[in-house]
Design an enzyme around this catalytic site. Structure first.
Site, PDB file in Angstrom:
ATOM      1  N   GLU A 161       0.834  -1.211   0.000  1.00 40.23           N
ATOM      2  CA  GLU A 161       0.000   0.000   0.000  1.00 40.23           C
ATOM      3  C   GLU A 161       0.867   1.259   0.000  1.00 40.23           C
ATOM      4  OE1 GLU A 161      -0.794   2.918   2.862  1.00 40.23           O
ATOM      5  OE2 GLU A 161      -1.636   1.169   3.864  1.00 40.23           O
TER       6      GLU A 161
ATOM      7  N   GLU B 232      10.283   1.518   1.719  1.00 38.79           N
ATOM      8  CA  GLU B 232       8.979   1.542   2.378  1.00 38.79           C
ATOM      9  C   GLU B 232       8.780   0.366   3.331  1.00 38.79           C
ATOM     10  OE1 GLU B 232       6.859   4.088   2.103  1.00 38.79           O
ATOM     11  OE2 GLU B 232       8.375   5.035   0.839  1.00 38.79           O
TER      12      GLU B 232
END
Length: 1099
Positions: free
Chosen positions: A184, A259
């Protein structure tokens, strides 16, 4: 997920108490904030990032919790009496940006003729599955299916200019590596058409969006956006569609490392560390006791399906995730066949399908829908018990810091709408207000400090019910369990009081019909309601239509009686339900340090196993990632992001209508706005007459007004009466500096709302709360203290950035000091002492509460603020006059002398955590700065570039921000869930150099200006417009000054940035630092900079 990392107005905290009638709870919110309406609306809301609150729809058919915490949740469709407050702050990796909402004047009648012809749909590759008019939201909803891929699209058309788009995919994880969460984050790091490093960050800089985010649920991932500007809206839609279906991250492993997680080694002679944005985010999550409880509950209730693992990621498991698994997850689930797409608003429904067709036609069918199916958890044959430990401070009596929570999985089959609706009502009856029987009995028992467990949670395939206590003695665990079960059994046998039922019914109906979703876009709230069924292959229309099942339930209650409706539900779904998981959490002061040690040992073993060549390669890889993070995108790549132009931006502010007058000698402000026959009212009292030593008692005074009884009514009866007659009453303090003055803006605000036909009842109840409540219930007051203390302790590890900012503000201004006394570390210390004093000096405390009331209440020092249409404003004046006549007419006491500040030294506040919250600030006015609107553009740019790159991407923190308070002059830097401490302070100190060396082309500057205007022009509901107009009046902030600031924003130039470099250096040279951090990081900082921090322990 909090990708935007924008803590609008989390800096200065004060406590605020709401009587909903929902629950009474304390929440941290800023005492002062910048001039923009987006900032200002936050002032009046429960939207601080440190808040652990959620307003959920009350009805089972429309309640999709969006919340995975097991904390006290407010169970209603919209806000309480807070104006347009943001409903969500969730550990579902979700953050809110302030949102524009609906028109404040009557909109033209929506035509149900608008739509897409079958021929157009067919040409674009879609077939119409179903079409319905949803009376409850005055919308035409059409369900389409893309013929080639099977992708389903819900197109909702109405007259709401706040347009919403969302794409939702089922993404069930098989383990706790956090793969849905990392993906995400990662898909928004560049795509086929938009190959930037961070398109998301670029959108933040230069969009007028009213909502922009991405959210990881336990079984789905959602990418929603909203905007009132049609051009901006379609730009955002295109960027998000390209990001979801064609992301760079599946080809670029460096994005995954940034990330998700990676090993970091700057030099072969140094230690290896873990870095990664999600990795550190989840370290912060797993440091918060209620979060740890929530995850333990999920594992215990769902041991056999996807809900038993953590979609967000367990920090001890995240490093097991490989890039190959990451890529495969995207290939498997990120396909149109597995997507549900939502459009809402006043844009052209044909254009929606045209945009989608361009993307969907690139795909064929897929097996994703069958592979992503969620298997239900089978029900237990007998209850289970689990015991876990959570990180706790070593202060206080650890034997009294246990938590226990009872949890039921209610069904292994889909419930019908009527049953879900009834369960939603039952939930509110049990736990919806402080006077609700289960809530009251648990708190009155003295067995714990505060409630844990979210009551009914129905945002997943199978609903669950959870309730328990925290702050429980080790010896009382079983007593809590027994009390919960015996109370539920008694309620099943005896039923609920008629007054309680009427109060719940009125509360639910009021908020359904008011349809006030606060700063959260209405279309997005509807999307989440619909998707809660739709994602599982069920009817997406049903959750949007509450009227028919609501009327049927009311008729059934009228015919059969409430006992016949609710008692069987208690018996079937709770008392006779063997699928019960009892979760006990034990405090462990060594857990955080033990987890750190285990991580270090793992990395030390890894390094010991590596050859010199391995270490050299890891060092090279570390530098490669940092080089990528440091290297700016080429100008031609930046230009691929669609953006608005300054010509698209209105040059004038839009003033809120205001009429200033007097009634019976008191100032009255009136705002003529369409509110659908709801009257919003504030009664404001000057707080400056209070003695300084009474200030920390003010939040508890506010709570006592709403949760103690009168001579003729118990607090339960008063609570129920408010619920039956109004839409809610709240009482809270508000304090702010006033620019250019040594005076303070410091008030107690009483807010209420009711249908205009109930205006007299509203003002009568406000009078009752203010003048008739008796401060005589010692045990209830002791509960308030324990609840507040428990909440403050939780906020240290969950909202340390707000604690740090509050502490900083208290070192520079009296207003900041006051706010910190009511909602910071000082307030926690006050509560810790007060908890002992309640038994020793109750008479003195009660007298102090009465003294506060006497000092505040005066007709001469009172201001009334009203928001409604002109006709209803006029009709309400006689009730205002009657209310004012009942106030004491004597002048309030003389203004007290408040001049305190906290000592200016650097502080480190120790918490049991693996991550830190790092703040630094200085007062720019004291350094000679003169306010200019360009400061808002510059602050946004610093947050979205310098801090985003250095603190988040390279530093691995979950977020960082800079913010200027125009009223106090204090300029803040804050980071959260940060693995660093001194390094982050060094980044703050280098900001001036960053600005001096900055090169801005016109496009980049324009983006920063437009993004700032998006803050200034934040679209608000009528109640927020009236409320924020009142705040500007109280602070002496004129419309002329608003226009001046706007013009300065629009004319911001590179010269302003360069000039501000010397200004912001005041933070470097004259600033003060406050870190809310782990003991290990503080010790390491002390070794590098001896005596830099004064260390403080409060838990």
């Amino acid at each position: 997920m909090e990708r935007a990392a924008l803590l609008r107005c989390s800096s200065l905290a004060s406590n605020r108490f709401f009587y909903f009638p929902g629950r009474s709870f304390s929440v941290r919110l800023p005492a002062s904030a910048p001039f923009s309406s987006r900032y200002a609306s936050s002032l009046s809301s429960a939207s601080s990032t440190s808040s652990r609150l959620l307003r959920r729809p009350i009805l089972g058919i429309s309640r999709r919790s969006l919340h995975r915490r097991h904390s006290r949740l407010l169970r209603v469709v919209a806000s309480s009496s807070s104006p347009s407050s943001s409903p969500l702050h969730s550990d579902k990796h979700f953050s809110t940006l302030s949102a524009r909402a609906v028109a404040t004047q009557p909109a033209p009648q929506f035509s149900s003729d608008v739509g897409v012809s079958d021929e157009v749909a067919e040409k674009l590759g879609f077939e119409k599955v179903s079409e319905q008019f949803i009376e409850e939201c005055k919308s035409k909803a059409v369900l389409f299916k893309h013929k080639k891929t099977g992708c389903e699209v819900m197109s909702v058309s109405n007259d709401d200019e706040n347009k919403v788009f969302g794409i939702v995919l089922r993404t069930p994880p098989k383990d706790s590596t956090g793969i849905p969460h990392i993906l995400e984050h990662s898909v928004l790091c560049g795509s086929r058409k938009y190959p930037l490093k961070e398109p998301f960050a670029e959108l933040i800089k230069g969009s007028l969006n009213t909502y922009l985010n991405a959210i990881t649920f336990p079984d789905r991932t959602c990418y929603p956006i909203a905007s009132t500007n049609t051009k901006d809206f379609y730009n955002l839609v295109d960027v998000y569609l390209d990001a979801v279906f064609f992301p760079k991250c599946v080809e670029d492993e460096l994005i995954f490392q940034q990330e998700g997680w990676h090993y970091e080694l700057d030099d072969p002679s140094k230690d290896i560390t873990y870095k990664g944005v999600v990795f550190n985010e989840m370290k912060g999550v797993y440091s918060q006791p209620e979060n740890v409880l929530g995850r333990a509950v999920r594992r215990a209730v769902f041991p056999d399906n996807t809900y038993g693992v953590d979609s967000g990621g367990d920090p001890t498991v995240i490093p097991k995730l490989t890039f190959e698994e990451f890529k495969e997850f995207h290939r498997k689930y990120y396909h149109p066949s597995n997507a549900r797409i939502w459009f809402y608003g006043d844009d052209d429904p044909s254009e929606r399908l045209r945009i989608l067709s361009e993307y969907l036609e690139m795909f064929g069918s897929s097996s994703s829908p069958s592979e992503s199916t969620i298997e239900p958890q089978r029900l237990f044959s007998k209850p289970v018990r689990v015991v876990h430990k959570y990180p706790a401070g070593d202060g206080g009596d650890l034997k009294k810091k246990h938590m226990v929570c009872l949890n039921w999985l209610l069904s292994d089959k889909t419930l019908d709408l009527e049953t879900e609706l009834a369960l939603g009502f039952l939930d509110h009856l049990l736990l919806g207000t402080p006077a609700s029987p289960l809530m009251k009995i648990l708190l009155d028992s003295g067995l714990g400090d505060d409630i844990v467990g979210g009551g009914m949670e129905d945002d997943l395939l199978q609903p669950q019910f959870s309730i328990g206590l925290k702050g429980v003695s080790e010896d009382d665990i079983q007593k809590v369990e027994d009390l919960i079960l015996t109370t539920l059994k008694k309620l099943s046998e005896e039923g609920f009081e008629t007054e309680a039922l009427e109060a719940s019914m009125n509360t639910i109906e009021f908020h359904l019909r008011e349809n006030n979703t606060g700063s959260f876009p209405r279309g997005l709230a509807l999307m989440f309601q619909s998707i809660g069924k739709w994602i599982y292959g069920l009817d997406p229309f049903g959750p949007l239509k509450y009227e028919k099942p609501l009327m049927a339930l009311k008729a059934r209650i009228a015919k059969e009686g409430s006992k016949a409706v609710f008692s069987p539900l208690i018996e079937k779904f709770i008392l006779n339900n063997h699928h019960r998981a009892i979760v006990e959490m034990q405090p462990d002061p060594e857990k955080a340090s033990r987890d750190d040690s285990l991580e270090r040992e793992t990395l030390e073993k890894l390094k010991a196993s590596m050859t010199e060549e391995d270490l050299a390669e890891l060092t090279r890889a570390t530098q490669e990632l940092k080089l990528k993070q440091e290297t700016p995108d080429p100008p031609e790549v930046l230009k691929t992001i669609p953006c608005l132009h300054l010509d698209d931006i209105p040059k004038r502010t839009t003033p809120t209508p205001i009429e200033v007058g007097e009634i019976n000698g008191s100032k009255v402000l009136q705002h003529d706005l369409f509110t659908n026959d709801v009257l919003y009212a504030e009664v404001v009292f000057d707080m400056r007459s209070l003695k300084q030593e009474l200030l920390p008692l003010v939040p508890l005074f506010c709570q006592s007004l709403l949760e103690m009884g009168t001579k003729d009514m118990s607090f339960v009866q008063l609570n129920q009466l408010i619920g039956r007659k109004t839409g809610g009453i709240s009482v809270y303090p508000f304090t702010s500096s006033v620019r250019g003055s040594t005076d303070l803006c410091s008030h107690i605000i009483v807010r209420g709302k009711a249908m205009t036909g109930r205006a007299e009842d509203l003002f009568n109840l406000v009078k009752c709360v203010l003048q008739e409540v008796q401060f005589s219930d010692q045990q209830r007051f002791k509960q308030f203290v324990s609840q507040s203390k428990a909440g403050m302790e939780s906020s240290l590890s969950d909202g340390g950035h707000s604690i740090a900012a509050s502490r900083l503000g208290a070192k520079f201004t009296t207003a900041g000091w006051i706010s910190e006394q009511m909602g910071g570390v000082s307030y926690l210390e006050f509560l810790q002492d007060l908890e002992k004093r309640v038994d020793q000096d109750w008479d003195g405390i009660s007298a102090s509460l009465e003294e506060i009331r006497t000092s505040l209440l005066s007709k001469d020092g009172c201001l009334v603020n009203l928001t409604a249409d002109g006709k209803n404003l006029t009709a309400s004046e006689k009730y205002v006059s009657k209310f004012l006549d009942c106030l004491p007419s004597s002048s309030p006491a003389a203004t007290a002398s408040w001049s305190a500040r906290l000592p200016p030294g650097n502080e480190a506040i120790v918490i049991p955590s693996q991550v830190n919250y790092v703040g630094k600030a200085a007062n720019l006015y004291e350094a000679g700065y003169q306010l200019h609107g360009s400061v808002y553009v510059i602050s946004n740019h610093i947050s979205n570039t310098w801090l985003w790159d250095r603190v988040r991407l390279m530093g691995g923190a979950y977020g960082g921000m800079s913010q200027f308070n125009p009223y106090s002059g204090v300029y803040y830097f804050v980071s959260w869930r940060d693995p660093n401490l001194l390094n982050t302070l060094d980044v703050y100190d280098a900001t001036g150099d960053f600005l001096r060396e900055l090169e801005l082309d016109n496009d980049t500057l324009t983006k920063s200006i437009i993004g700032t205007i998006g803050d200034v022009d934040s679209y608000q509901l009528p109640d927020a417009k009236g409320y924020n107009s009142m705040l500007r009046y109280l602070r002496g902030f004129t419309e002329e000054e608003r226009q001046q600031r706007r013009e300065e924003i629009l004319s911001t130039s590179l010269k302003n940035f360069r000039e501000f470099a010397d200004v912001v250096d005041a933070v470097k040279h004259k600033g003060v630092s406050v870190a809310v951090a782990s003991a290990g990081h503080i010790d390491a900082a002390h070794k590098d900079r001896p005596s830099y921090f004064q260390v403080k322990k409060v838990v």
